[in-house]
Design a protein around this motif. Structure first.
Motif, PDB file in Angstrom:
ATOM      1  N   ARG A  70       0.818  -1.219   0.000  1.00  0.00           N
ATOM      2  CA  ARG A  70       0.000   0.000   0.000  1.00  0.00           C
ATOM      3  C   ARG A  70       0.849   1.265   0.000  1.00  0.00           C
ATOM      4  N   TYR A 833      -4.759   4.755  14.154  1.00  0.00           N
ATOM      5  CA  TYR A 833      -3.939   3.874  13.330  1.00  0.00           C
ATOM      6  C   TYR A 833      -2.618   3.520  14.013  1.00  0.00           C
ATOM      7  N   GLU A 838      -6.491  -2.991  15.629  1.00  0.00           N
ATOM      8  CA  GLU A 838      -7.055  -3.471  14.369  1.00  0.00           C
ATOM      9  C   GLU A 838      -8.555  -3.739  14.458  1.00  0.00           C
ATOM     10  N   THR A 839      -9.110  -3.702  15.670  1.00  0.00           N
ATOM     11  CA  THR A 839     -10.536  -3.986  15.830  1.00  0.00           C
ATOM     12  C   THR A 839     -11.368  -2.769  15.455  1.00  0.00           C
ATOM     13  N   ASP A 840     -12.698  -2.974  15.354  1.00  0.00           N
ATOM     14  CA  ASP A 840     -13.571  -1.866  14.965  1.00  0.00           C
ATOM     15  C   ASP A 840     -14.045  -1.053  16.154  1.00  0.00           C
ATOM     16  N   SER A 855     -16.519   3.333  18.644  1.00  0.00           N
ATOM     17  CA  SER A 855     -16.307   2.742  17.328  1.00  0.00           C
ATOM     18  C   SER A 855     -15.122   3.389  16.635  1.00  0.00           C
ATOM     19  N   THR A 857     -13.637   4.327  12.945  1.00  0.00           N
ATOM     20  CA  THR A 857     -14.086   4.509  11.566  1.00  0.00           C
ATOM     21  C   THR A 857     -13.156   3.767  10.603  1.00  0.00           C
ATOM     22  N   ARG A 858     -13.586   3.663   9.345  1.00  0.00           N
ATOM     23  CA  ARG A 858     -12.783   2.941   8.356  1.00  0.00           C
ATOM     24  C   ARG A 858     -11.428   3.585   8.132  1.00  0.00           C
ATOM     25  N   ASP A 859     -11.323   4.889   8.422  1.00  0.00           N
ATOM     26  CA  ASP A 859     -10.037   5.566   8.261  1.00  0.00           C
ATOM     27  C   ASP A 859      -9.304   5.720   9.601  1.00  0.00           C
ATOM     28  N   TYR A 860      -9.602   4.837  10.536  1.00  0.00           N
ATOM     29  CA  TYR A 860      -8.872   4.712  11.792  1.00  0.00           C
ATOM     30  C   TYR A 860      -8.994   5.934  12.707  1.00  0.00           C
TER      31      TYR A 860
END
Length: 883
Positions: A70, A833, A838-840, A855, A857-860
């Motif tokens: 990446r 990050y 690594e969990t949500d 929670s 988010t998808r962008d950490y």
């Protein structure tokens, strides 16, 4: 040997080393081949790869960043092949000679990029050549240190895990022509015949090296005469020296292979390289020369402007002399450290101009040295552009003063031989790491000398935050002693009951180290046994209460109290106010310090004014010869002093960059005058400055300052004693940053409220110190107009010995400041990050309230709603599971 092609396949890193525990082990692969058909040695730890060949010379043929997919995957950082370094040396009465280390170089003249399918590798004519190599499965120990000392993370390893490759290089077995003098020449435009005089020199072989003309055209020289005492050797062959090489005049019908009236026994030739365009002339026997008669075009276009006449002598080096190049490969870091050592054998050697690292890099791994690229519509000035990211191969020496790494533009050495022009528009950065100009050092026979180290950190991104975290993570591994973090107090009143009162109050609220401050009357340099015994009794009192004791001393700079034979001598013979650290002062200071430390059980030194990089022209001082080795030798002695302190387990504060010498802390980047400002301005400016400094340094690398009593000035408006709210903010922002501050005054608190404040924040620090001493990710820079703060990230769960299970699950801690007089309701995005989660979901505790989940988010990011009270400090602890 059996070559194993499969071992030479580089692969992308499988994990992000900044947030994951290392799983790859460093390897030094032998007899390995690669897809370009070359075979040799390879260093590889899963994050960075360096490849070497041993024929036709020894050198680096590829330097790879093994980034994750990446972040670009495997990327070559090399643009061309260059010798590993250089060393200039003189033996006995011989003149100075410069040798390439390993000698491998790219035979192509086009260096804009690396065309691996059409690469010609050659051996530099004057070079130390490959002999052998050894692999050591562990890295060397520079100084003793025990992981976990003074609350440093117990998981750190010393020495760091890794391997060392040592490559032995030997001098040429045959005599070599060596340039022993370089005589500068200055031509005149429009003058056909001119006489250029210089110091009388004798040599058999000469080189005329033209570096510029009065136009962009080549130089036309129709006749040369070498003269001495009105006797000249002339030539009868017209030749051209310029960008297209040299050649006989087409109108001349004579023998073009014989010039100088037949007095030369070899053909003449010309080469264009970094030194200019040159013609080599060999007279077959020594010739004494004091002037040169130059016959040129005289048209103002082809006339030589600047040139050099180089004299050569034939030299054979002792065959028991050798250079060893050391490469240290670390576990879990994209870092390779390089150094060289010299073994002198039977002959003494004088060295100078030592280049330890020498690389031709691709951008962005090298600096943006531009020759052509520019913004649309702008006028190109030939200067490198400033508004570009820093190089992604960060090189740093382990020296505070005597050596550095610098970038230059390789464009002048690179051109397309077919088109006959430079590669305009290319970006061709070189980097060299060397001693400062003027360095010269005599090394005796049968000695081993070792250079400075170069740390090369390969970054996988130009992102500023990621680059800063990488540099801090590398420092944690390479210099783990810098993570010692005692909470210390600078005591200004240390006589009798005042000392015991200070110690008792320190113990009451949790301070761990007392420093006899400047101005307190403490004297490290005293040899009075009665005084030393009295201090020893005080230290015993403190040690019995688990408080270490240290002291302040001004060791080198501004020492106007020393005799002439211990002070710096300027080049004009006058004396400066600084001690020369390569004089007998070093021996005297070290002897006094060792005696005091061992007799009184002192365990910390604040060495103010250490050696600061200045030269000394004395020729009679104990540890240096003259001006040329004075910087090197003074710094060596400063390093030896700190190494000795490491052996004694003495904690060191040093207001200079001596981290790699064994010192633990330096100033965090402040100006001393800010601590004489009104206290709230001090608090605000210091937090803002510290926020910026923490982007470059580990929290434990630096200190700040809290003047409980007056420091330089400012009076009662600047001091913190009896001003409890400001005192609390100082404690909160420094302890909350993991940064030690010099709390300086007679006592660490003065009433019940200040006692409670100090106790609460020190307790907070000790509860979370494993995370608080980790690097930060910035949240918002202080502006004093709204909230500000930072987030400590601890993805590897580093903790001091004895950490509880809950502490072992801490992965982050955010400090949030509201310096305004009104409440602030905010939703703060905590970047998760680099905590490694690594969990949500993550689990957080705000101001020690019960843990709750949030929670991710998808962008950490974890979005945390919080109310920040006016003029208040809050904190959010992040866990990787419910605790």
């Amino acid at each position: 040997s059996v070559f194993l092609l499969i071992l030479g396949v580089a692969s992308a890193a499988q994990y992000d080393w900044l947030r994951s525990v290392n799983t790859d082990k460093p390897q030094i692969l032998e007899d390995v081949c690669w897809s370009d058909g070359l075979c040799g040695l390879e260093l590889n730890n899963g994050h960075v790869t360096r490849r070497f060949v041993t024929k036709p010379g020894f050198g680096t043929v590829d330097y790879l960043l093994n980034a994750t997919d990446r972040r670009g995957g495997v990327q070559s950082m090399l643009r061309t092949v260059k010798p590993e370094g250089y060393i200039s040396l003189a033996i006995s009465s011989t003149s100075n000679m410069t040798f390439a280390l390993g000698g491998l170089q790219d035979g192509n003249t086009f260096l804009g990029y690396f065309n691996r399918s059409n690469t010609t590798l050659t051996q530099a004519p004057l070079s130390f050549q490959y002999h052998s190599y050894t692999v050591t499965p562990a890295l060397p120990v520079d100084y003793p240190w025990i992981p976990g000392t003074r609350h440093a993370p117990s998981q750190l390893q010393w020495p760091p895990a890794g391997q060392r490759l040592s490559v032995v290089l030997t001098p040429p077995s045959e005599p070599q022509w060596v340039a022993t003098a370089s005589l500068p020449l200055k031509g005149q435009s429009g003058l056909k015949v001119q006489t250029l005089t210089f110091n009388t020199t004798t040599a058999q072989r000469w080189r005329l090296r033209v570096t510029s003309t009065y136009s962009q055209y080549q130089s036309v020289v129709s006749e040369l005469r070498f003269c001495h005492d009105d006797v000249c050797l002339g030539n009868s062959t017209r030749f051209v020296v310029g960008a297209s090489g040299s050649r006989p005049d087409p109108g001349y019908n004579g023998d073009s292979t014989r010039v100088m009236d037949g007095n030369i026994t070899s053909m003449w030739d010309s080469v264009s390289d970094a030194q200019g365009t040159w013609v080599l002339l060999d007279f077959g026997k020594p010739v004494t020369v004091s002037s040169l008669q130059l016959y040129q075009q005289g048209d103002g276009t082809h006339d030589m402007q600047t040139a050099f006449l180089d004299a050569f002598e034939l030299v054979k080096l002792p065959q028991d002399l050798n250079v060893t190049v050391h490469y240290d490969l670390y576990e879990g870091l994209p870092v390779i450290t390089k150094s060289i050592s010299l073994n002198t054998g039977e002959a003494a050697v004088t060295i100078s101009d030592v280049v330890v690292e020498n690389l031709g890099l691709n951008y962005p791994f090298g600096a943006f040295e531009a020759t052509g690229p520019r913004a649309p519509g702008s006028v190109y000035t030939g200067e490198a552009l400033a508004a570009v990211p820093f190089p992604q191969l960060r090189l740093k020496t382990d020296r505070a003063h005597s050596a550095s790494c610098s970038y230059s533009n390789d464009y002048s050495n690179s051109y397309d031989p077919n088109a006959g022009m430079g590669d305009q528009g290319s970006v061709e950065p070189d980097v060299r790491c060397s001693y400062y100009a003027g360095f010269k050092l005599a090394i005796p026979a049968h000695a081993n000398w070792t250079s400075f180290k170069v740390f090369a950190l390969a970054l996988d991104s130009g992102d500023v935050e990621r680059s800063q975290l990488a540099m801090q993570r590398a420092t944690m591994i390479i210099a783990p002693h810098s993570q010692e973090n005692p909470i210390f107090f600078h005591a200004t009143k240390i006589v009798g009951a005042d000392f015991e009162t200070a110690v008792d109050r320190m113990v009451d609220v949790g301070f761990e180290m007392l420093i006899f401050s400047f101005g307190s009357g403490f004297s490290l340099e005293s040899s009075n046994p009665v005084y030393i015994k009295a201090v020893a009794d005080q230290i015993a009192y403190a040690n019995a209460r688990n408080v270490e004791v240290g002291g302040y001393d001004l060791i080198c700079l501004d020492r106007g109290d020393l005799p002439d034979n211990q002070t710096v001598e300027n080049e004009d013979g006058s004396r400066g106010g600084n001690a020369c650290f390569a004089s007998s002062w070093y021996d005297e200071l070290l002897g006094k310090a060792e005696a005091f430390i061992q007799q009184a059980n002192l365990s910390m030194l604040e060495t103010d004014g250490p050696y600061g990089g200045g030269a000394c022209a004395s020729t009679t001082h104990t540890h240096h010869t003259d001006l040329h080795d004075s910087i090197y030798q003074q710094e060596q002695k400063q390093y030896q002093f700190y190494y000795r302190m490491r052996e004694l387990n003495v904690f060191i504060n040093s207001p200079d960059d001596y981290i790699f010498a064994g010192a633990q802390k330096t100033g965090m980047g402040y100006s001393e005058q800010q601590y004489s400002l009104p206290r709230w301005i001090d608090v605000s400016l210091s937090r803002a400055g510290m926020y910026s400094d923490l982007s470059m340094h580990l929290p434990t690398q630096g200190w700040m300052f809290v003047p409980l009593a007056q420091y330089h000035g400012g009076g009662s408006e600047a001091t913190f004693q009896s001003h409890n709210l400001a005192f609390e903010w100082a404690l909160a922002q420094y302890l909350g940053a993991g940064v030690a501050a010099c709390y300086r005054g007679p006592v660490p608190y003065w009433d019940d409220e200040s006692r409670s404040i100090a106790s609460n924040w020190i307790t907070f620090y000790k509860q979370h110190r494993g995370t608080l001493i980790q690097p930060i990710v910035g949240l918002r820079h202080p502006s004093m107009q709204s909230w500000d703060g930072w987030l400590h990230v601890n993805p590897l769960h580093y903790q001091p010995s004895g950490a509880s299970e809950q502490q072992q699950h801490e992965v982050g801690l955010a400090m949030l400041f509201n310096p305004t007089e009104h409440s602030i309701e905010a939703t703060i995005a905590l970047p998760i990050y680099y905590t490694g989660v690594e969990t949500d979901v993550v689990w957080i505790s705000i101001n020690d309230n019960p843990v709750s989940s949030v929670s991710v988010t998808r962008d950490y990011f974890a979005m945390v709603k919080i109310v920040l009270a006016p003029m208040n400090v809050s904190y959010v602890v992040i866990y990787d599971q419910s605790v």
